[in-house]
Write an enzyme that holds these catalytic residues in place. Structure first.
Site, PDB file in Angstrom:
ATOM      1  N   ASP A  83       0.876  -1.326   0.257  1.00  0.00           N
ATOM      2  CA  ASP A  83      -0.048  -0.102  -0.023  1.00  0.00           C
ATOM      3  C   ASP A  83       0.838   1.160   0.017  1.00  0.00           C
ATOM      4  O   ASP A  83       1.781   1.468   0.753  1.00  0.00           O
ATOM      5  CB  ASP A  83      -0.795  -0.057   1.234  1.00  0.00           C
ATOM      6  CG  ASP A  83      -1.729   1.064   1.470  1.00  0.00           C
ATOM      7  OD1 ASP A  83      -2.834   1.315   0.445  1.00  0.00           O
ATOM      8  OD2 ASP A  83      -1.434   2.293   2.293  1.00  0.00           O
ATOM      9  N   GLU A 136       1.731  -0.362  -5.033  1.00  0.00           N
ATOM     10  CA  GLU A 136       0.579   0.737  -5.401  1.00  0.00           C
ATOM     11  C   GLU A 136       1.574   1.943  -5.832  1.00  0.00           C
ATOM     12  O   GLU A 136       1.773   2.733  -4.819  1.00  0.00           O
ATOM     13  CB  GLU A 136      -0.363   1.010  -4.335  1.00  0.00           C
ATOM     14  CG  GLU A 136      -1.547   1.943  -4.825  1.00  0.00           C
ATOM     15  CD  GLU A 136      -2.093   2.884  -3.715  1.00  0.00           C
ATOM     16  OE1 GLU A 136      -3.199   3.424  -4.167  1.00  0.00           O
ATOM     17  OE2 GLU A 136      -1.375   3.099  -2.803  1.00  0.00           O
TER      18      GLU A 136
HETATM   19  C1  ARE Z   1      -9.060   8.891   6.058  1.00  0.00           C
HETATM   20  C2  ARE Z   1     -10.174   9.878   5.625  1.00  0.00           C
HETATM   21  C3  ARE Z   1      -9.111  11.174   5.588  1.00  0.00           C
HETATM   22  C4  ARE Z   1      -8.476  11.299   6.897  1.00  0.00           C
HETATM   23  C5  ARE Z   1      -7.379  10.247   6.980  1.00  0.00           C
HETATM   24  C6  ARE Z   1      -6.685  10.327   8.542  1.00  0.00           C
HETATM   25  O1  ARE Z   1     -10.714   9.675   4.557  1.00  0.00           O
HETATM   26  O2  ARE Z   1      -9.897  12.377   5.518  1.00  0.00           O
HETATM   27  O3  ARE Z   1      -7.627  12.634   6.686  1.00  0.00           O
HETATM   28  O4  ARE Z   1      -8.198   9.113   7.080  1.00  0.00           O
HETATM   29  O5  ARE Z   1      -7.468  10.356   9.535  1.00  0.00           O
HETATM   30  C7  ARE Z   1      -7.789   4.989   2.699  1.00  0.00           C
HETATM   31  C8  ARE Z   1      -8.724   6.059   2.101  1.00  0.00           C
HETATM   32  C9  ARE Z   1      -8.502   7.427   2.920  1.00  0.00           C
HETATM   33  C10 ARE Z   1      -8.362   7.314   4.183  1.00  0.00           C
HETATM   34  C11 ARE Z   1      -7.260   6.112   4.588  1.00  0.00           C
HETATM   35  C12 ARE Z   1      -6.829   6.132   6.308  1.00  0.00           C
HETATM   36  O6  ARE Z   1      -8.858   6.070   0.889  1.00  0.00           O
HETATM   37  O7  ARE Z   1      -9.783   8.503   2.534  1.00  0.00           O
HETATM   38  O8  ARE Z   1      -8.098   8.528   4.860  1.00  0.00           O
HETATM   39  O9  ARE Z   1      -7.445   4.965   4.010  1.00  0.00           O
HETATM   40  O10 ARE Z   1      -8.190   5.498   6.634  1.00  0.00           O
HETATM   41  C13 ARE Z   1      -3.134   8.980  -2.976  1.00  0.00           C
HETATM   42  C14 ARE Z   1      -2.003   7.966  -2.299  1.00  0.00           C
HETATM   43  C15 ARE Z   1      -2.271   6.375  -2.396  1.00  0.00           C
HETATM   44  C16 ARE Z   1      -3.742   6.120  -1.712  1.00  0.00           C
HETATM   45  C17 ARE Z   1      -4.648   7.166  -2.411  1.00  0.00           C
HETATM   46  C18 ARE Z   1      -6.032   7.172  -1.647  1.00  0.00           C
HETATM   47  O11 ARE Z   1      -0.913   8.205  -3.169  1.00  0.00           O
HETATM   48  O12 ARE Z   1      -1.250   5.732  -1.762  1.00  0.00           O
HETATM   49  O13 ARE Z   1      -4.446   8.452  -2.229  1.00  0.00           O
HETATM   50  N1  ARE Z   1      -4.001   4.849  -1.723  1.00  0.00           N
HETATM   51  C19 ARE Z   1      -3.918   3.878  -0.656  1.00  0.00           C
HETATM   52  C20 ARE Z   1      -4.880   2.878  -0.467  1.00  0.00           C
HETATM   53  C21 ARE Z   1      -6.201   3.766   0.295  1.00  0.00           C
HETATM   54  C22 ARE Z   1      -5.765   4.120   1.468  1.00  0.00           C
HETATM   55  C23 ARE Z   1      -4.211   4.590   1.534  1.00  0.00           C
HETATM   56  C24 ARE Z   1      -3.592   4.479   0.509  1.00  0.00           C
HETATM   57  C25 ARE Z   1      -3.748   4.899   2.814  1.00  0.00           C
HETATM   58  O14 ARE Z   1      -5.307   2.123  -1.751  1.00  0.00           O
HETATM   59  O15 ARE Z   1      -7.297   2.767   0.315  1.00  0.00           O
HETATM   60  O16 ARE Z   1      -6.546   5.368   1.795  1.00  0.00           O
HETATM   61  O17 ARE Z   1      -3.438   3.762   3.463  1.00  0.00           O
HETATM   62  C26 ARE Z   1      -3.280  11.593  -7.505  1.00  0.00           C
HETATM   63  C27 ARE Z   1      -1.884  11.309  -6.748  1.00  0.00           C
HETATM   64  C28 ARE Z   1      -2.228  10.060  -6.001  1.00  0.00           C
HETATM   65  C29 ARE Z   1      -3.034   9.954  -4.820  1.00  0.00           C
HETATM   66  C30 ARE Z   1      -4.396   9.926  -5.930  1.00  0.00           C
HETATM   67  C31 ARE Z   1      -5.531  10.139  -5.100  1.00  0.00           C
HETATM   68  O18 ARE Z   1      -3.339  10.523  -8.438  1.00  0.00           O
HETATM   69  O19 ARE Z   1      -0.939  11.231  -7.778  1.00  0.00           O
HETATM   70  O20 ARE Z   1      -0.892   9.667  -5.240  1.00  0.00           O
HETATM   71  O21 ARE Z   1      -3.064   8.722  -4.135  1.00  0.00           O
HETATM   72  O22 ARE Z   1      -4.448  11.266  -6.430  1.00  0.00           O
HETATM   73  O23 ARE Z   1      -5.765  11.003  -4.291  1.00  0.00           O
END
Ligand code: ARE
Ligand code: CA
Length: 481
Positions: free
Chosen positions: A177, A213
């Site tokens: 992740d 990812e």
């Molecule tokens: C949650 C709340 C937030 C709060 C946070 C901390 O929603 O508001 O600030 O908690 O309290 C998942 C959810 C998030 C969640 C998080 C933790 O999607 O909403 O936050 O869990 O509970 C970027 C990252 C990429 C990430 C995506 C979602 O680069 O790594 O954002 N994906 C992974 C997982 C997710 C997960 C996380 C990471 C965290 O697959 O499910 O988040 O572990 C452009 C950029 C990308 C960016 C993308 C989307 O393309 O280039 O880098 O991805 O936009 O924003």
């Protein structure tokens, strides 16, 4: 997504193994924050590396791994190493207290010195603002999540121990992740200390299969090729280009050379998808653009292309239903977790006789169009794409060697006659009568769907009406009448 381990064990034995799926990616398995309303994303807020979530405890996890391996289905764990929780405090799913403000995680234990701070992260609020800046993206906080200092030997060792624990139990690999938010050298150093896979299930000297990812669409973002030497990367350009084509923003005919010629990483470096736990709710990409279970016809067609084309390792999403309410392009209910009882226990999956699932479980992997394309892929094997045909617009067909053939019709322009795909085409298949495994199964040598006759030259009359239930037909040598 978020199934209980006992249910996954059942599914490996009764469905996934028999229908040819090679593995299951399970939602993060380690202790995480319990959040109000139990959003799905709480699983991405680690509290310790104990194996204990609503999907089950370590004993249940072990049992699932055993059963799935025996059924020929590998387990891949989604690992969250970049960070711990956001800036709140509370309890984790294994009873450990945590404090995100003070950065105290006694369940590991991790304390404030194990996290990136102002010495390493250049932004005032310690948040990532510029995702293209290497230092910021790796040393600052992703949406407030406390960012672990993986340069530290102590942090590394805790993570190595966790991964080795999973490997020793018998998992086959990991989805890493938020890889772009971790230094490739730190990951390399962690991976270099991993055990070989468990001998009970894997041949000697097998290594974990790890896919990263890295969300990269070109331009000056962090390039996924920084990670290809570590394992595979999830090729987001595949999802984006295919979605774009299947939404008729680009003609299907251009897919003829889809792959590295479009700027994608080499096939052997890629894992690909159409939908994911993030895409379905617009946490990556854009709702209205992304294709999910709410547009089943499109999802099936795009998934069929993914499974028919010889690029990367495909992954199929299996989700649950939630009440999607879109306002200003965002889903108000993007947080909704899996189906539960009134105490918050995840409900079990008990498939119906017609193969569909109960409760809110959608079970895309059980849709005939999808599981039969998995079979198609297995039958196609390493055969090349041959006999490409297109109508110069949004109708295409191709074979995989002389083993399998698919035709897709997403023609929107023209009169009804032009919109129907009706053409005598080279299928590459040996002569015979074949059953279209998309419109129906072949049961006891009776074709429940459409069938075609292939003549001695491999030619056949192919038909996909523009208004049919499915936008494609598929034939292979495993479904001859
Ligand atoms: C949650 C709340 C937030 C709060 C946070 C901390 O929603 O508001 O600030 O908690 O309290 C998942 C959810 C998030 C969640 C998080 C933790 O999607 O909403 O936050 O869990 O509970 C970027 C990252 C990429 C990430 C995506 C979602 O680069 O790594 O954002 N994906 C992974 C997982 C997710 C997960 C996380 C990471 C965290 O697959 O499910 O988040 O572990 C452009 C950029 C990308 C960016 C993308 C989307 O393309 O280039 O880098 O991805 O936009 O924003
Ligand atoms: Ca980081």
């Amino acid at each position: 997504m978020e199934w209980k381990y006992d249910d996954i064990g059942d599914e490996c034995e009764r469905f996934l193994g028999p229908y040819g799926y090679g593995g299951v990616q399970v939602s993060p398995v380690n202790e995480h924050a319990i959040m109000d309303g139990r959003p799905w994303y709480e699983r991405y807020q680690p509290v310790s590396y104990d194996i204990h979530t609503r999907s089950g405890d370590e004993q249940q996890f072990r049992r699932m791994v055993q059963r799935c391996n025996k059924a020929g289905v590998r387990i891949y764990v989604d690992i969250v190493l970049n960070h711990m929780t956001g800036g709140q405090s509370g309890l984790g799913t294994n009873g450990h207290h945590y404090d995100g403000v003070a950065m105290q995680y006694p369940g590991v234990p991790f304390g404030p010195n194990d996290f990136h701070g102002h010495e390493t992260c250049p932004t005032n609020d310690l948040e990532i603002h510029n995702y293209s800046n290497r230092i910021e993206a790796r040393n600052c906080r992703l949406v407030g999540l406390r960012d672990l200092k993986q340069q530290s030997e102590y942090v590394k060792q805790k993570q190595v121990d966790f991964l080795n624990h999973l490997i020793d139990i018998g998992v086959a690999g990991f989805r890493s992740d938020a890889s772009t938010h971790q230094w490739p050298d730190d990951l390399r150093s962690i991976y270099s200390r991993l055990h070989n896979l468990n001998n009970e299930f894997f041949t000697e000297n097998s290594h974990p299969f790890i896919y990263h990812e890295t969300i990269y669409y070109g331009g000056n973002g962090i390039n996924s090729n920084e990670y290809t030497s570590l394992g595979r990367i999830i090729e987001f350009r595949f999802y984006k280009e295919i979605t774009n084509v299947f939404r008729n923003n680009n003609q299907l005919r251009w897919l003829r050379n889809f792959g590295t010629e479009w700027g994608l990483v080499p096939s052997g470096d890629a894992l690909v998808m159409i939908d994911s736990h993030d895409l379905r709710v617009g946490h990556t990409g854009q709702l209205g653009f992304n294709i999910n279970c709410f547009e089943a016809r499109l999802l099936k067609a795009a998934t069929a292309f993914m499974l028919a084309w010889n690029y990367g390792i495909p992954r199929v999403m299996s989700s649950y239903f939630w009440d999607q309410i879109i306002r200003d392009g965002k889903d108000v209910n993007d947080w909704v977790g899996p189906p539960t009882d009134q105490h918050g226990n995840i409900l079990s999956v008990h498939p119906n006789p017609d193969m569909t699932c109960n409760h809110e479980w959608i079970c895309e992997h059980r849709w005939r169009e999808i599981y039969n394309m998995v079979k198609f892929k297995l039958i196609a094997g390493q055969e090349p794409v041959n006999n490409w045909w297109d109508n110069g617009d949004n109708q295409i067909a191709f074979s995989r060697g002389n083993r399998a053939f698919i035709a897709i019709n997403l023609q929107k322009n023209g009169n009804d006659h032009d919109k129907n795909l009706q053409k005598r085409l080279q299928t590459g298949l040996p002569p015979g009568i074949y059953c279209d495994i998309i419109s129906g199964n072949l049961i006891n040598n009776r074709c429940m769907g459409k069938s075609i006759q292939v003549d001695k030259n491999g030619l056949s009359d192919i038909y996909v009406g523009h208004d049919e239930f499915d936008a494609f037909v598929a034939y292979h040598i495993g479904a001859r009448v």
